[in-house]
Design a protein around this motif. Structure first.
Motif, short mmCIF file in Angstrom:
data_model
loop_
_atom_site.label_atom_id
_atom_site.label_comp_id
_atom_site.label_asym_id
_atom_site.label_seq_id
_atom_site.Cartn_x
_atom_site.Cartn_y
_atom_site.Cartn_z
N CYS A 97 0.87 -1.17 0.00
CA CYS A 97 0.00 0.00 0.00
C CYS A 97 0.91 1.22 0.00
CB CYS A 97 -0.92 -0.02 1.22
SG CYS A 97 -1.81 -1.59 1.36
N ALA A 108 -3.42 -0.13 5.22
CA ALA A 108 -3.37 -1.49 4.68
C ALA A 108 -4.64 -2.26 5.05
CB ALA A 108 -2.14 -2.22 5.20
N GLU A 159 2.37 -1.35 4.53
CA GLU A 159 2.30 0.07 4.14
C GLU A 159 3.69 0.53 3.78
OE1 GLU A 159 0.35 2.02 7.42
OE2 GLU A 159 -1.55 1.03 6.99
#
Length: 178
Positions: A97, A108, A159
């Protein structure tokens, strides 16, 4: 701070060999990894699928600031998770992400839930349009609504912010493939 080129849409696959360096305890370690960057447009999906026998892992990068590419990511994940080759070889997938440095970035866990919904829609649509020639994958055969929890050993979310050099989740994933 490093300068980054603005991103542009790729129109062909890009092959690169990377040398990743990281600390492993008190030792410095280097790992060479071959990466193939395939654009997310649907017509590249066959290029991705043709390499399923060769891969150790799959990284799907999702722009967490926009919903425009979610359906493309969901279709790719659907194909990856439905692939008998990848399931048999237990190939891990990382959903990255990206752009977490942006204020409008989705987390995420938020993206995970949205992608689950997209994958369930794809599953329903494909089931409704399949014929007797269609080869069913594991997602297709499961009567329950799709949920990443059932494939948590194969699909991971992280992330990331390339601009802020926060890519630890990606590096850890690649290290674990070696």
């Amino acid at each position: 701070m490093r300068r980054f080129q603005p991103t542009v849409t790729s129109y062909e696959a890009n092959n690169v060999t990377m040398c990743l360096q990281f600390n492993e305890g008190s030792k410095r370690r280097s790992v060479k990894a071959k990466a193939v960057d395939v654009p997310g447009q649907g017509h590249f999906r066959q290029q991705v699928q043709s390499r399923f026998n060769e891969v150790l892992g799959i990284v799907v990068v999702v722009d967490s600031t926009t919903r425009q590419t979610d359906s493309q990511a969901a279709e790719l994940l659907y194909d990856v998770l439905n692939s008998n080759v990848l399931q048999r070889n237990r190939v891990a997938t990382l959903v990255v992400c990206n752009k977490q440095d942006m204020s409008e970035a989705r987390s995420a866990s938020h993206l995970e839930k949205e992608l689950e919904g997209h994958i369930e829609q794809i599953k329903s649509t494909r089931k409704a349009t399949m014929d007797e020639q269609t080869v069913l994958g594991s997602i297709d055969m499961d009567p329950r609504p799709f949920n990443f929890e059932r494939v948590k050993d194969l699909v991971h979310f992280t992330e990331c912010s390339v601009t802020d050099d926060k890519v630890d989740g990606v590096i850890k994933f690649i290290q674990e493939l070696q």
